[in-house]
Design an enzyme around this catalytic site. Structure first.
Site, PDB file in Angstrom:
ATOM      1  CB  SER A 286      -0.946  -0.034   1.203  1.00  0.00           C
ATOM      2  OG  SER A 286      -1.985   0.904   1.043  1.00  0.00           O
TER       3      SER A 286
ATOM      4  CE  LYS B 134     -15.927  20.244   7.731  1.00  0.00           C
ATOM      5  NZ  LYS B 134     -14.588  20.583   7.217  1.00  0.00           N
TER       6      LYS B 134
END
Length: 338
Positions: A167, A219
């Site tokens: 990763s 948000k």
């Protein structure tokens, strides 16, 4: 004997009390002083010298007197010849053992800056011994950018993976001119994952209300305590896909020969399999790299260390003192109780 035992207990209690008071005073003094940012320093270890010492020790303990004398004569001639030769090029070694939050990047940036101030791009090289299973995107993105600084300066960069670079770890590794991995090292995992628990049902069951006020439709897409919506889940998934796309693009730019759609599935492989897929360039260990480079290069390990301030040293000293005092008293009075 009983008197000595009672005296020992009294002494131990008194010592503990005094040390406790000292610790409290140190904490108060530390709190009263305005904290300053910790400063560090670059340390250099001569790995070439360490390898030479290891070799010399082995030779002295295995050769006969006659063989040792001949070896020393040959070594003296080689040393004299080397004095007339041009200085060796250098190999700078950095160790990066990454955690999930990639806080090690703070030391990495200092180490790379130090190397860039002195390295000769025509002759010198850098080896990064990388170990990381990945972590936060922004942290490993910055770590990869730090390695990119070496490439931008024209300095040859090799990344060695002895155990794992997955990763975010592979995001860093792919920046290198050459990726070397031990046979059973884990490589790949070019994917993105995000997971959070949700306690909304538990709160409802216990009649607990949760309120969250935001400005901006997205948000907050998913929440730990509120009730998640399908719209929020879709937006969150979209953001994950965008991050994955950026990851794939970055790897493709660094290693254009890769079939990115074939390897960017989130899977990981052992290095021998990763080699077949083009994720690594060579199967080897960092130890063998050092041995091979030692013949032609001077090898230095570069490490950035944070200096301990007075309160840190005092805390460590007091802790050590308490531990030693306790052990000493226990050993001194053990068995004196009739």
């Amino acid at each position: 004997m009983e008197f000595l035992y009672e005296y020992g207990l009294f002494f131990a209690k008194t010592l503990t009390f005094v040390i406790a008071i000292a610790v409290i005073v140190a904490i108060i003094m530390g709190a009263a002083v305005k904290p300053k940012a910790k400063k560090g320093e670059i340390t250099i270890d001569d790995l070439s010298e360490q390898l030479d010492d290891l070799k010399q020790s082995f030779i002295e303990n295995t050769l006969s007197k006659k063989e040792l004398k001949a070896h020393q004569k040959q070594q003296k001639a080689e040393t004299k010849k080397q004095q007339n030769d041009e200085p060796k090029s250098r190999l700078y070694v950095i160790d990066f053992n990454g955690s999930v939050d990639a806080h090690e990047v703070e030391s990495l940036r200092e180490e790379i800056t130090a190397i860039l101030t002195i390295a000769d791009k025509e002759k010198d090289r850098v080896l990064v011994r990388l170990e990381s299973g990945g972590g936060v995107v922004h942290g490993y993105g910055l770590a990869a950018s730090q390695l990119q600084r070496l490439r931008n300066a024209g300095i040859h960069l090799t990344v060695a993976i002895d155990k794992v670079a997955a990763s975010g770890g592979y995001m860093m590794a792919c920046v290198a001119n050459e990726i070397v991995a031990a046979p059973f090292a884990i490589v790949g995992s070019i994917g993105v994952i995000a997971q959070i628990p949700n306690f909304n049902k538990i709160l409802k069951k216990n009649d607990v209300d949760f309120e969250q006020i935001t400005a901006g439709e997205y948000k907050r897409t998913l929440t730990i305590f509120g009730e998640n919506t399908d719209k929020g889940r879709e937006k969150f998934k979209e953001e994950i896909e965008q991050t994955h796309g950026l990851f794939k693009t970055f790897v493709s730019e660094q290693r254009p020969s890769l079939d990115i759609d074939n390897v960017a599935t989130g899977e990981h492989w052992f290095a021998t399999q990763a080699y077949d897929k083009g994720l690594v360039d060579k199967i080897d260990t960092s130890d063998d790299i050092l041995l091979s480079q030692a013949k032609e290069r001077q090898i230095y390990k570069v490490k950035y260390r944070i200096k301990k301030n007075l309160s840190d040293k005092l805390a460590v000293g007091l802790s050590s003192g308490v531990s030693k005092a306790g052990v000493s008293l226990m050993s001194r009075f053990k068995g004196l109780n009739p």
